[in-house]
Design a protein around this motif. Structure first.
Motif, PDB file in Angstrom:
ATOM      1  N   SER A  88       0.793  -1.281  -0.152  1.00  0.00           N
ATOM      2  CA  SER A  88      -0.021   0.172  -0.027  1.00  0.00           C
ATOM      3  C   SER A  88       0.917   1.135   0.205  1.00  0.00           C
ATOM      4  CB  SER A  88      -0.933   0.190   1.283  1.00  0.00           C
ATOM      5  OG  SER A  88       0.060  -0.079   2.379  1.00  0.00           O
ATOM      6  N   GLY A  89       0.168   2.545  -0.366  1.00  0.00           N
ATOM      7  CA  GLY A  89       0.891   3.852  -0.350  1.00  0.00           C
ATOM      8  C   GLY A  89       1.593   3.949  -1.645  1.00  0.00           C
ATOM      9  N   PRO A  90       2.244   5.258  -1.683  1.00  0.00           N
ATOM     10  CA  PRO A  90       2.768   5.706  -3.007  1.00  0.00           C
ATOM     11  C   PRO A  90       3.985   4.828  -3.265  1.00  0.00           C
ATOM     12  CG  PRO A  90       3.164   7.293  -1.147  1.00  0.00           C
ATOM     13  CD  PRO A  90       1.987   6.336  -0.545  1.00  0.00           C
ATOM     14  N   GLU A  91       4.804   4.248  -2.175  1.00  0.00           N
ATOM     15  CA  GLU A  91       6.143   3.712  -2.425  1.00  0.00           C
ATOM     16  C   GLU A  91       5.870   2.123  -1.839  1.00  0.00           C
ATOM     17  OE1 GLU A  91       9.604   5.663  -1.363  1.00  0.00           O
ATOM     18  OE2 GLU A  91       9.086   7.520  -2.465  1.00  0.00           O
ATOM     19  N   PRO A  92       5.249   1.316  -2.614  1.00  0.00           N
ATOM     20  CA  PRO A  92       4.978  -0.320  -2.319  1.00  0.00           C
ATOM     21  C   PRO A  92       6.476  -0.507  -1.731  1.00  0.00           C
ATOM     22  CG  PRO A  92       3.927   0.242  -4.162  1.00  0.00           C
ATOM     23  CD  PRO A  92       4.644   1.321  -3.936  1.00  0.00           C
ATOM     24  N   GLN A  93       6.387  -1.665  -0.818  1.00  0.00           N
ATOM     25  CA  GLN A  93       7.622  -2.221  -0.313  1.00  0.00           C
ATOM     26  C   GLN A  93       8.022  -3.402  -1.406  1.00  0.00           C
ATOM     27  OE1 GLN A  93       7.025  -4.266   3.368  1.00  0.00           O
ATOM     28  NE2 GLN A  93       9.250  -4.442   3.751  1.00  0.00           N
ATOM     29  N   LYS A  94       9.330  -3.562  -1.470  1.00  0.00           N
ATOM     30  CA  LYS A  94       9.880  -4.297  -2.526  1.00  0.00           C
ATOM     31  C   LYS A  94      10.520  -5.668  -1.804  1.00  0.00           C
ATOM     32  CE  LYS A  94      11.791  -0.280  -5.309  1.00  0.00           C
ATOM     33  NZ  LYS A  94      13.254   0.363  -5.495  1.00  0.00           N
ATOM     34  N   LEU A  95      10.294  -6.647  -2.691  1.00  0.00           N
ATOM     35  CA  LEU A  95      10.674  -8.104  -2.168  1.00  0.00           C
ATOM     36  C   LEU A  95      11.648  -8.568  -2.911  1.00  0.00           C
ATOM     37  CD1 LEU A  95      10.467 -10.718  -0.581  1.00  0.00           C
ATOM     38  CD2 LEU A  95       8.403 -11.286  -2.151  1.00  0.00           C
ATOM     39  N   ALA A  96      13.018  -8.625  -2.626  1.00  0.00           N
ATOM     40  CA  ALA A  96      14.187  -9.292  -3.127  1.00  0.00           C
ATOM     41  C   ALA A  96      14.193 -10.581  -2.545  1.00  0.00           C
ATOM     42  CB  ALA A  96      15.252  -8.385  -2.915  1.00  0.00           C
ATOM     43  N   ILE A  97      14.556 -11.368  -3.527  1.00  0.00           N
ATOM     44  CA  ILE A  97      14.906 -12.874  -3.445  1.00  0.00           C
ATOM     45  C   ILE A  97      16.284 -13.003  -3.579  1.00  0.00           C
ATOM     46  CG2 ILE A  97      14.458 -15.329  -3.673  1.00  0.00           C
ATOM     47  CD1 ILE A  97      11.691 -14.498  -5.204  1.00  0.00           C
ATOM     48  N   MET A  98      16.966 -13.798  -2.619  1.00  0.00           N
ATOM     49  CA  MET A  98      18.549 -13.918  -2.712  1.00  0.00           C
ATOM     50  C   MET A  98      18.869 -15.313  -2.262  1.00  0.00           C
ATOM     51  SD  MET A  98      19.310 -10.333  -0.618  1.00  0.00           S
ATOM     52  CE  MET A  98      17.649 -10.448   0.182  1.00  0.00           C
ATOM     53  N   ALA A  99      19.989 -15.940  -3.084  1.00  0.00           N
ATOM     54  CA  ALA A  99      20.383 -17.349  -2.783  1.00  0.00           C
ATOM     55  C   ALA A  99      21.918 -17.035  -2.856  1.00  0.00           C
ATOM     56  CB  ALA A  99      19.969 -17.865  -3.970  1.00  0.00           C
ATOM     57  N   GLN A 100      22.743 -17.830  -1.818  1.00  0.00           N
ATOM     58  CA  GLN A 100      24.066 -17.865  -1.607  1.00  0.00           C
ATOM     59  C   GLN A 100      24.590 -19.182  -2.250  1.00  0.00           C
ATOM     60  OE1 GLN A 100      26.268 -18.137   1.971  1.00  0.00           O
ATOM     61  NE2 GLN A 100      26.768 -16.128   1.513  1.00  0.00           N
ATOM     62  N   VAL A 101      25.644 -19.388  -3.087  1.00  0.00           N
ATOM     63  CA  VAL A 101      25.983 -20.509  -3.624  1.00  0.00           C
ATOM     64  C   VAL A 101      27.607 -20.545  -3.395  1.00  0.00           C
ATOM     65  CG1 VAL A 101      26.213 -22.294  -5.401  1.00  0.00           C
ATOM     66  CG2 VAL A 101      24.404 -20.525  -5.292  1.00  0.00           C
ATOM     67  N   PHE A 102      28.042 -21.322  -2.404  1.00  0.00           N
ATOM     68  CA  PHE A 102      29.616 -21.377  -2.090  1.00  0.00           C
ATOM     69  C   PHE A 102      30.142 -22.902  -1.991  1.00  0.00           C
ATOM     70  CE2 PHE A 102      30.920 -17.477   0.507  1.00  0.00           C
ATOM     71  CZ  PHE A 102      30.266 -16.575  -0.453  1.00  0.00           C
ATOM     72  N   GLN A 103      31.321 -22.953  -2.189  1.00  0.00           N
ATOM     73  CA  GLN A 103      32.016 -24.191  -1.954  1.00  0.00           C
ATOM     74  C   GLN A 103      33.073 -23.837  -0.786  1.00  0.00           C
ATOM     75  OE1 GLN A 103      35.552 -25.301  -3.050  1.00  0.00           O
ATOM     76  NE2 GLN A 103      35.349 -27.290  -1.941  1.00  0.00           N
ATOM     77  N   GLY A 104      32.669 -24.126   0.367  1.00  0.00           N
ATOM     78  CA  GLY A 104      33.385 -23.797   1.604  1.00  0.00           C
ATOM     79  C   GLY A 104      33.189 -22.526   1.658  1.00  0.00           C
ATOM     80  N   GLN A 105      34.317 -21.509   1.910  1.00  0.00           N
ATOM     81  CA  GLN A 105      34.283 -20.303   1.861  1.00  0.00           C
ATOM     82  C   GLN A 105      34.457 -19.658   0.299  1.00  0.00           C
ATOM     83  OE1 GLN A 105      34.406 -17.877   4.582  1.00  0.00           O
ATOM     84  NE2 GLN A 105      33.484 -19.859   5.375  1.00  0.00           N
ATOM     85  N   ASN A 106      34.411 -20.518  -0.634  1.00  0.00           N
ATOM     86  CA  ASN A 106      34.520 -19.802  -1.967  1.00  0.00           C
ATOM     87  C   ASN A 106      33.444 -19.484  -2.753  1.00  0.00           C
ATOM     88  OD1 ASN A 106      37.616 -20.501  -1.916  1.00  0.00           O
ATOM     89  ND2 ASN A 106      36.964 -22.518  -2.140  1.00  0.00           N
ATOM     90  N   PRO A 107      33.205 -18.271  -3.474  1.00  0.00           N
ATOM     91  CA  PRO A 107      31.932 -18.076  -4.080  1.00  0.00           C
ATOM     92  C   PRO A 107      31.928 -18.821  -5.404  1.00  0.00           C
ATOM     93  CG  PRO A 107      32.986 -15.861  -3.599  1.00  0.00           C
ATOM     94  CD  PRO A 107      34.151 -16.960  -3.201  1.00  0.00           C
ATOM     95  N   VAL A 108      30.722 -19.646  -5.894  1.00  0.00           N
ATOM     96  CA  VAL A 108      30.511 -20.271  -6.784  1.00  0.00           C
ATOM     97  C   VAL A 108      29.730 -19.085  -7.949  1.00  0.00           C
ATOM     98  CG1 VAL A 108      29.191 -22.199  -8.120  1.00  0.00           C
ATOM     99  CG2 VAL A 108      30.271 -22.530  -6.024  1.00  0.00           C
ATOM    100  N   ILE A 109      30.257 -19.100  -9.201  1.00  0.00           N
ATOM    101  CA  ILE A 109      29.745 -18.082 -10.019  1.00  0.00           C
ATOM    102  C   ILE A 109      29.286 -18.810 -11.358  1.00  0.00           C
ATOM    103  CG2 ILE A 109      31.066 -16.142  -8.929  1.00  0.00           C
ATOM    104  CD1 ILE A 109      32.981 -16.373 -11.302  1.00  0.00           C
ATOM    105  N   GLY A 110      28.431 -18.083 -12.002  1.00  0.00           N
ATOM    106  CA  GLY A 110      27.998 -18.561 -13.221  1.00  0.00           C
ATOM    107  C   GLY A 110      27.000 -19.653 -13.250  1.00  0.00           C
ATOM    108  N   ALA A 111      26.376 -19.994 -12.042  1.00  0.00           N
ATOM    109  CA  ALA A 111      25.611 -21.134 -11.659  1.00  0.00           C
ATOM    110  C   ALA A 111      24.087 -20.636 -12.338  1.00  0.00           C
ATOM    111  CB  ALA A 111      25.394 -21.630 -10.393  1.00  0.00           C
TER     112      ALA A 111
END
Length: 960
Positions: free
Chosen positions: A647-670
């Motif tokens: 509601s209102g002039p600036e409706p709240q936004k919903l962002a979906i997030m997922a983290q993909v790691f191998q141990g402490q290493n980021p996995v990119i391009g998945a």
């Protein structure tokens, strides 16, 4: 509702064993406006770390926070400091003395985490931020080496109290760095300061720091040493050039700009003493639209009614060491009201409880069960007092549950109070996990207890964490708030679905068991549910990061009298001894098979019934091989435990997030996809991206994001479930950090050395990053429940186009007279659809680009020097335009801004990007002035003449 795939219906099964709490900032730390202090700051130490370093880590961790508390008090003018800290130790650190038993704290709750070294950030403290300006971060992380090498950390990073506050401000208040990164396309280490004189525009190269006075120091090439070289395509010093600030002594702000400079303890603001510069290209200016750091902080609830406080105070925190209990105690508070007899809910509940107790609760885990409906003691009572479950009593507890029947109303408060009583009977005055399942609104015959709101204070006081399960579309709307207020999780189980939803809702509570080491974490390799089918064959990939302790769970709910299950470990031949065969005749139940080790490869599972099977849910889970770490994933939203308010002039936004790691290493391009499902509707697929486009914060950091806008229209408050599915292939990469292991020291800019990677501005991948293919793999993770407010009378244009956050100008080519402009296109609604149009504004005066209607020139087709147009493209596509340099004045700095417009005439503006059209030739690249260059040329000619004369004389003298 399942997703239709040809003749069968398939939907993804929730992965549960690695489920994480979904609040972006855990409920541990609290702020007191009376004492102006933070209490119960939770710090957790990773189970991966050896106990041999315990003394150094604990002692120096205390010192770091103590120093940080003092600086925080100075930075906030006496408004805030750290009063008390809880340090959660790993279970294996059993030799540490003066330790209390943890009540409910788990590793993932902590605001600060001590981990092994990060391949991207090295040993530097850093804050994971997935939100926008003013949004709290996820957590601060630092390495164990930061504390075991504490004597040198101050040399590497500067005053350690200032380093703490630099990260704390990002975590708590949602501000960002006020310095640049070498070679970063959006937040560079240097920029051209535009100055207007009587002769027109003058552009001076300056280091990109927000400070109250101009810093002094020097440039240095951190790769080879010596002077810096220029990148002719950007006109700026190249990616190896760093500026090292050495003063002056009156530089006292901003701590977000130069945290390593002693005495720099203040945040920038609008006052003359600590003046903020809104025009420089820092991450904070880009994210917060030029607002000062303290302006953002002052809007935080902690700073309500802010006034400067006395500066003399003992700010040393009190520390408490905690060690996890062997296990959490659980009470299952189950709704057996009359409505649970509808839609086979009670049958699904009993089967799920049986499975949970039989296969998921390990020996020694204390469990109790409460039944509730009407208020009378014959309807609401403790079915099973809490007892440690083992093989001698497991079946008895199951039988007690299966003997219950449905009847009566829905006295929610009475059920919760009875759950608290079960904990008290077990001599637990505080702590524990309550699983609260209901299918209806509050409807109680007579009670003095009341609804959820009447008892939530008692639950919080007893520090019981509540995991809520809304069964069907009519469950009470207050139960999500109950989960949020107690630090628990909320799940939604739609009607007319298979066993997977309720199974995973129950087992999601196991996330609050003591954390295990990364090497011992289980991941889900295959997760699918089939409905109304007679036969199916499903491929299974065992990747190189799995294959140990593989467990096959196949849940079946069917009227078929015989179902053949075949697990082929031969490579899809279904012959020989490596095929596991089982005939399932129970109609409703679970088939389980465990295998110690399976080599990586492609396999399959075949299921065949003698008639149509109602539901088959497959789950294959595994650990990583010895001496390897698993690829893990988790999934959450930006809402935390709150409802989405449209509601209102600036409706709240919903962002979906997922983290993909191998141990402490980021996995990119998945390939990362979210599935959002409401009761009775097909799941909506959302493709998540790790490209740095809002809502994604940093490109290629292993965190994938996207907005969700496909809400059901013209309906009241609605529950959705969220699952994230990750698929990798040969093009998916593990970022193992720099090629030079010594180049992982810190992310804060400091004295140049091979140990100084400045990470991460707009991207986490650098030219020397080591990227290793993952090969084929698959993972899944639940994101819990999403609650969306009413969507009635919203219209068809709720959101404007998303903000463009990656506008870049560069790639100057003076030989051909061109340069490039690029950005990622937003969508009609945030990052979905195709915008109606976009306009590119430019000016030599940046102030003309401010406001909703820029007063400047626009890029037209005449400016283009490419086979391209200004037509809009689909959301998340890259717009790359080559511009004709002759249409612009040389030796001038230009600023550019893109404005995107949707069909409803809503618009949004991009970040501001500038470029100085100056030709940095090879001589300047070497750091030479024209005078020096001419001298070198003349000197070289003179030397040539001398050599030639010597040769001629030598020939004459010796008759050559």
């Amino acid at each position: 509702r399942p997703v239709t795939m040809s003749h069968r219906r398939v939907f993804f099964l929730f992965c549960f064993l690695s489920f994480q709490p979904w609040s972006s900032l855990s409920d541990s730390v609290t702020y007191s406006p009376i004492s102006h202090s933070y209490s119960d700051l939770l710090v957790s130490i990773s189970p991966d770390l050896p106990s041999s370093d315990s003394a150094a880590i604990i002692d120096n961790l205390k010192d770091w926070i103590t120093q940080g508390s003092k600086v925080l008090y100075q930075s906030t003018n006496g408004w805030a400091y750290i009063n008390s800290v809880k340090i959660l130790l790993p279970s294996s650190w059993d030799k540490v003395e003066n330790v209390q038993q943890a009540l409910h704290e788990v590793y993932e709750d902590a605001e600060i985490r001590v981990e092994s070294e990060s391949p991207v950030y090295g040993n530097s403290p850093f804050t994971v931020q997935t939100g926008g300006c003013g949004d709290p971060g996820e957590y601060i992380q630092t390495s164990s080496q930061f504390f075991t090498q504490y004597n040198t950390s101050g040399t590497d990073f500067g005053p350690l109290g200032q380093v703490f506050v630099h990260e704390w401000a990002k975590l708590r208040y949602g501000v960002f760095e006020e310095y640049g990164y070498p070679g970063d396309p959006l937040y560079p280490m240097f920029y051209y300061k535009q100055v207007w004189t009587t002769n027109g525009q003058s552009n001076q190269l300056k280091p990109n720091f927000c400070t109250n006075v101009e810093p002094v120091g020097y440039q240095a090439d951190q790769a080879v040493g010596g002077p810096c070289t220029y990148n002719a395509k950007t006109g700026l010093p190249d990616e190896n050039c760093i500026f090292v600030a050495t003063g002056p002594t009156d530089l006292t702000s901003s701590i977000m700009g130069l945290p390593y400079l002693p005495g720099n303890v203040k945040f920038c603001d609008e006052t003359e003493n600590y003046i903020h510069n809104p025009d420089i290209p820092t991450k904070h200016n880009a994210k917060c639209e030029g607002r000062s750091v303290f302006n953002v902080i002052s809007q935080h609830p902690d700073f309500a009614n802010y006034t400067s406080q006395p500066q003399e105070k003992d700010t040393r925190p009190q520390f408490t060491l905690l060690r996890p209990a062997a296990s959490q105690a659980y009470v299952m508070v189950l709704d057996y009201s009359g409505s649970m007899g509808n839609e086979k809910r009670v049958e699904r509940l009993e089967q799920a409880v049986k499975r949970f107790l039989e296969f998921n609760i390990e020996n020694g885990v204390p469990v109790g069960i409460v039944r509730f409906s009407n208020a009378a003691p014959t309807f609401t009572y403790i079915v099973q007092e809490i007892v440690p479950v083992d093989d001698t009593n497991r079946q008895e507890i199951i039988d007690k549950t299966l003997a219950l029947s449905v009847d009566g109303g829905t006295c929610l408060g009475d059920g919760l109070v009875k759950g608290l009583e079960a904990f008290t009977n077990y001599n637990m005055s505080k702590g524990g996990v309550m699983i609260f399942l209901t299918d209806g609104d509050y409807a109680c015959d007579s009670t003095n207890i009341g609804n959820i709101d009447n008892v939530i204070g008692d639950i919080v006081a007893q520090e019981v964490r509540v995991v809520t399960i809304a069964f069907g579309p009519s469950a009470d709307k207050n139960i999500e708030n109950l989960a949020a207020q107690t630090g628990g999780n909320a799940f939604f189980v739609p009607d007319k679905t298979g066993p997977s939803d309720i199974n995973n809702a129950l087992t999601g509570s196991l996330a609050y068991q003591p954390s295990v080491s990364t090497a011992e974490k289980e991941v889900n390799l295959l997760q699918k549910t089939f409905t109304n089918m007679q036969a199916t064959t499903e491929p299974l990939i065992i990747d190189e990061f799995s294959g140990r302790d593989v467990v096959f769970n196949i849940d079946i709910d069917s009227s078929a009298t015989s179902i053949n299950i075949e697990i082929d470990l031969t490579g899809d031949t279904y012959s020989g001894d490596d095929v596991i065969r089982h005939e399932f005749t129970e109609q409703v139940g679970v088939f389980t098979q465990s295998i110690a080790n399976i080599s990586s490869g492609s396999y399959s599972i075949k299921i065949t019934g003698n008639s149509v099977i109602n539901f088959v849910s497959m789950l294959v889970k595994s650990k990583a091989p010895v001496n390897n770490l698993p690829i893990t994933t988790k999934c959450w939203t930006s809402l935390g435990g709150q409802d989405l308010n449209l509601s209102g002039p600036e409706p709240q936004k919903l962002a979906i997030m997922a983290q993909v790691f191998q141990g402490q290493n980021p996995v990119i391009g998945a390939d990362v996809r979210a599935y959002v499902e409401s009761d009775g509707n097909e799941p909506v697929e959302v493709i998540l991206k790790d490209e740095g486009m809002e809502p994604d914060g940093i490109k290629s950091d292993g965190i994938y994001s996207r907005y969700f806008t496909d809400f059901l229209t013209n309906v009241g408050e609605t529950r959705y479930t969220l699952t994230c599915q990750v698929v990798g292939n040969e093009n998916s990469m593990i970022n193992q950090g720099s090629q030079d292991p010594t180049a992982r020291s810190r992310s804060l800019p400091s004295i140049p050395s091979p140990k100084t990677p400045s990470c991460c501005g707009s991207t986490a991948v650098k030219e020397d990053s080591v990227l290793v293919s993952t090969g084929n793999f698959s993972r899944s993770h639940p994101g819990g429940l999403i609650s969306v407010g009413p969507t009635t009378n919203l219209g068809n244009n709720v959101y404007p186009p998303g903000k463009i956050t990656d506008l870049q100008i560069g790639n100057m080519d003076f030989l051909n007279g061109i340069f490039d402009l690029s950005f990622t296109s937003p969508g009609e609604d945030l990052d979905k659809g195709i915008i109606s149009s976009y306009q590119i504004f430019y000016s030599i005066n940046r102030t003309l680009l401010s406001g909703s209607t820029p007063e400047s020139d626009q890029i037209s087709l005449e400016h283009l020097a490419c086979n391209c147009t200004l037509d809009p493209v689909p959301a998340m596509d890259i717009v790359l335009l080559t511009l004709d340099m002759t249409k612009f004045e040389a030796e001038q700095q230009y600023f550019f801004l893109v404005q995107a417009t949707d069909l409803g005439k809503k618009n949004s503006s991009s970040n501001l990007a500038g470029i100085y059209l100056t030709n940095r030739n090879a001589l300047e690249d070497l750091g030479l002035t024209w005078g020096i260059a001419i001298a070198i040329v003349i000197g070289s000619m003179f030397a040539t003449f001398l050599v030639a004369g010597a040769v001629i004389w030598h020939k004459k003298q010796y008759n050559w």
